[in-house]
Motif scaffolding. Structure first.
Motif, PDB file in Angstrom:
ATOM      1  N   VAL A 167      11.268  13.496  -4.524  1.00  0.00           N
ATOM      2  CA  VAL A 167      11.847  13.275  -3.194  1.00  0.00           C
ATOM      3  C   VAL A 167      11.675  11.824  -2.775  1.00  0.00           C
ATOM      4  O   VAL A 167      12.609  11.194  -2.263  1.00  0.00           O
ATOM      5  CB  VAL A 167      11.222  14.239  -2.155  1.00  0.00           C
ATOM      6  CG1 VAL A 167      11.664  13.877  -0.750  1.00  0.00           C
ATOM      7  CG2 VAL A 167      11.591  15.673  -2.475  1.00  0.00           C
ATOM      8  N   ASP A 168      10.494  11.263  -2.992  1.00  0.00           N
ATOM      9  CA  ASP A 168      10.251   9.851  -2.642  1.00  0.00           C
ATOM     10  C   ASP A 168      11.209   8.921  -3.387  1.00  0.00           C
ATOM     11  O   ASP A 168      11.791   8.008  -2.795  1.00  0.00           O
ATOM     12  CB  ASP A 168       8.811   9.449  -2.954  1.00  0.00           C
ATOM     13  CG  ASP A 168       7.800  10.085  -2.011  1.00  0.00           C
ATOM     14  OD1 ASP A 168       8.200  10.580  -0.947  1.00  0.00           O
ATOM     15  OD2 ASP A 168       6.605  10.087  -2.377  1.00  0.00           O
ATOM     16  N   LEU A 169      11.386   9.149  -4.700  1.00  0.00           N
ATOM     17  CA  LEU A 169      12.289   8.314  -5.496  1.00  0.00           C
ATOM     18  C   LEU A 169      13.735   8.460  -5.036  1.00  0.00           C
ATOM     19  O   LEU A 169      14.478   7.470  -4.987  1.00  0.00           O
ATOM     20  CB  LEU A 169      12.158   8.650  -6.977  1.00  0.00           C
ATOM     21  CG  LEU A 169      10.843   8.233  -7.637  1.00  0.00           C
ATOM     22  CD1 LEU A 169      10.713   8.859  -9.021  1.00  0.00           C
ATOM     23  CD2 LEU A 169      10.733   6.720  -7.712  1.00  0.00           C
ATOM     24  N   LEU A 170      14.146   9.673  -4.690  1.00  0.00           N
ATOM     25  CA  LEU A 170      15.506   9.886  -4.189  1.00  0.00           C
ATOM     26  C   LEU A 170      15.725   9.160  -2.867  1.00  0.00           C
ATOM     27  O   LEU A 170      16.780   8.560  -2.648  1.00  0.00           O
ATOM     28  CB  LEU A 170      15.793  11.378  -4.021  1.00  0.00           C
ATOM     29  CG  LEU A 170      15.954  12.178  -5.308  1.00  0.00           C
ATOM     30  CD1 LEU A 170      16.026  13.665  -4.991  1.00  0.00           C
ATOM     31  CD2 LEU A 170      17.174  11.725  -6.084  1.00  0.00           C
ATOM     32  N   MET A 171      14.726   9.189  -1.997  1.00  0.00           N
ATOM     33  CA  MET A 171      14.857   8.498  -0.709  1.00  0.00           C
ATOM     34  C   MET A 171      14.967   6.992  -0.899  1.00  0.00           C
ATOM     35  O   MET A 171      15.769   6.333  -0.239  1.00  0.00           O
ATOM     36  CB  MET A 171      13.686   8.862   0.200  1.00  0.00           C
ATOM     37  CG  MET A 171      13.772  10.301   0.699  1.00  0.00           C
ATOM     38  SD  MET A 171      12.467  10.737   1.845  1.00  0.00           S
ATOM     39  CE  MET A 171      12.867   9.679   3.240  1.00  0.00           C
ATOM     40  N   VAL A 172      14.192   6.451  -1.822  1.00  0.00           N
ATOM     41  CA  VAL A 172      14.260   5.005  -2.100  1.00  0.00           C
ATOM     42  C   VAL A 172      15.639   4.657  -2.659  1.00  0.00           C
ATOM     43  O   VAL A 172      16.267   3.684  -2.249  1.00  0.00           O
ATOM     44  CB  VAL A 172      13.140   4.582  -3.080  1.00  0.00           C
ATOM     45  CG1 VAL A 172      13.384   3.175  -3.596  1.00  0.00           C
ATOM     46  CG2 VAL A 172      11.793   4.675  -2.384  1.00  0.00           C
ATOM     47  N   ALA A 173      16.121   5.478  -3.601  1.00  0.00           N
ATOM     48  CA  ALA A 173      17.444   5.225  -4.199  1.00  0.00           C
ATOM     49  C   ALA A 173      18.549   5.265  -3.156  1.00  0.00           C
ATOM     50  O   ALA A 173      19.525   4.526  -3.230  1.00  0.00           O
ATOM     51  CB  ALA A 173      17.723   6.242  -5.302  1.00  0.00           C
ATOM     52  N   ALA A 174      18.385   6.125  -2.155  1.00  0.00           N
ATOM     53  CA  ALA A 174      19.387   6.247  -1.094  1.00  0.00           C
ATOM     54  C   ALA A 174      19.188   5.200   0.004  1.00  0.00           C
ATOM     55  O   ALA A 174      19.975   5.122   0.941  1.00  0.00           O
ATOM     56  CB  ALA A 174      19.318   7.645  -0.478  1.00  0.00           C
TER      57      ALA A 174
ATOM     58  N   LEU B  83      16.563   5.082   2.022  1.00  0.00           N
ATOM     59  CA  LEU B  83      15.962   5.734   3.191  1.00  0.00           C
ATOM     60  C   LEU B  83      14.446   5.696   3.207  1.00  0.00           C
ATOM     61  O   LEU B  83      13.832   6.177   4.148  1.00  0.00           O
ATOM     62  CB  LEU B  83      16.396   7.199   3.242  1.00  0.00           C
ATOM     63  CG  LEU B  83      17.900   7.442   3.354  1.00  0.00           C
ATOM     64  CD1 LEU B  83      18.206   8.925   3.234  1.00  0.00           C
ATOM     65  CD2 LEU B  83      18.427   6.883   4.654  1.00  0.00           C
ATOM     66  N   GLY B  84      13.820   5.156   2.182  1.00  0.00           N
ATOM     67  CA  GLY B  84      12.364   5.152   2.137  1.00  0.00           C
ATOM     68  C   GLY B  84      11.844   3.839   1.618  1.00  0.00           C
ATOM     69  O   GLY B  84      12.592   2.951   1.230  1.00  0.00           O
ATOM     70  N   ARG B  85      10.524   3.744   1.598  1.00  0.00           N
ATOM     71  CA  ARG B  85       9.900   2.513   1.095  1.00  0.00           C
ATOM     72  C   ARG B  85       9.771   2.586  -0.419  1.00  0.00           C
ATOM     73  O   ARG B  85       9.702   3.653  -1.003  1.00  0.00           O
ATOM     74  CB  ARG B  85       8.547   2.300   1.741  1.00  0.00           C
ATOM     75  CG  ARG B  85       7.553   3.396   1.478  1.00  0.00           C
ATOM     76  CD  ARG B  85       6.237   3.078   2.206  1.00  0.00           C
ATOM     77  NE  ARG B  85       5.290   4.152   2.044  1.00  0.00           N
ATOM     78  CZ  ARG B  85       4.577   4.363   0.939  1.00  0.00           C
ATOM     79  NH1 ARG B  85       4.699   3.579  -0.093  1.00  0.00           N
ATOM     80  NH2 ARG B  85       3.726   5.377   0.859  1.00  0.00           N
ATOM     81  N   ASP B  86       9.735   1.448  -1.043  1.00  0.00           N
ATOM     82  CA  ASP B  86       9.610   1.341  -2.496  1.00  0.00           C
ATOM     83  C   ASP B  86       8.220   1.794  -2.908  1.00  0.00           C
ATOM     84  O   ASP B  86       7.225   1.241  -2.428  1.00  0.00           O
ATOM     85  CB  ASP B  86       9.866  -0.091  -2.933  1.00  0.00           C
ATOM     86  CG  ASP B  86      10.036  -0.230  -4.426  1.00  0.00           C
ATOM     87  OD1 ASP B  86       9.600   0.664  -5.175  1.00  0.00           O
ATOM     88  OD2 ASP B  86      10.614  -1.230  -4.843  1.00  0.00           O
TER      89      ASP B  86
END
Length: 53
Positions: free
Chosen positions: A39-46, A48-51
């Protein structure tokens, strides 16, 4: 809104935890371990999240 296409590379389940590589199309595969990491990696790819690095 951004469309992100990813694929699981060499996924496996060990000890009840999903592991493998997550690859954004056009990018390098990134190792992950566990559903939260996916989920964290998907959010970064989109965007929407921190690296996580």
């Amino acid at each position: 809104m951004r469309t992100v296409i990813v694929r699981l590379v060499e996924p496996e389940q060990s000890g009840g935890q999903l592991r493998g590589l997550l690859e954004e199309v056009g990018g390098e595969p990134v190792p992950f371990s566990g559903a939260e990491a996916v989920v964290d990696l998907l959010m970064v790819a989109a965007g929407l999240g921190r690296d996580p690095a």
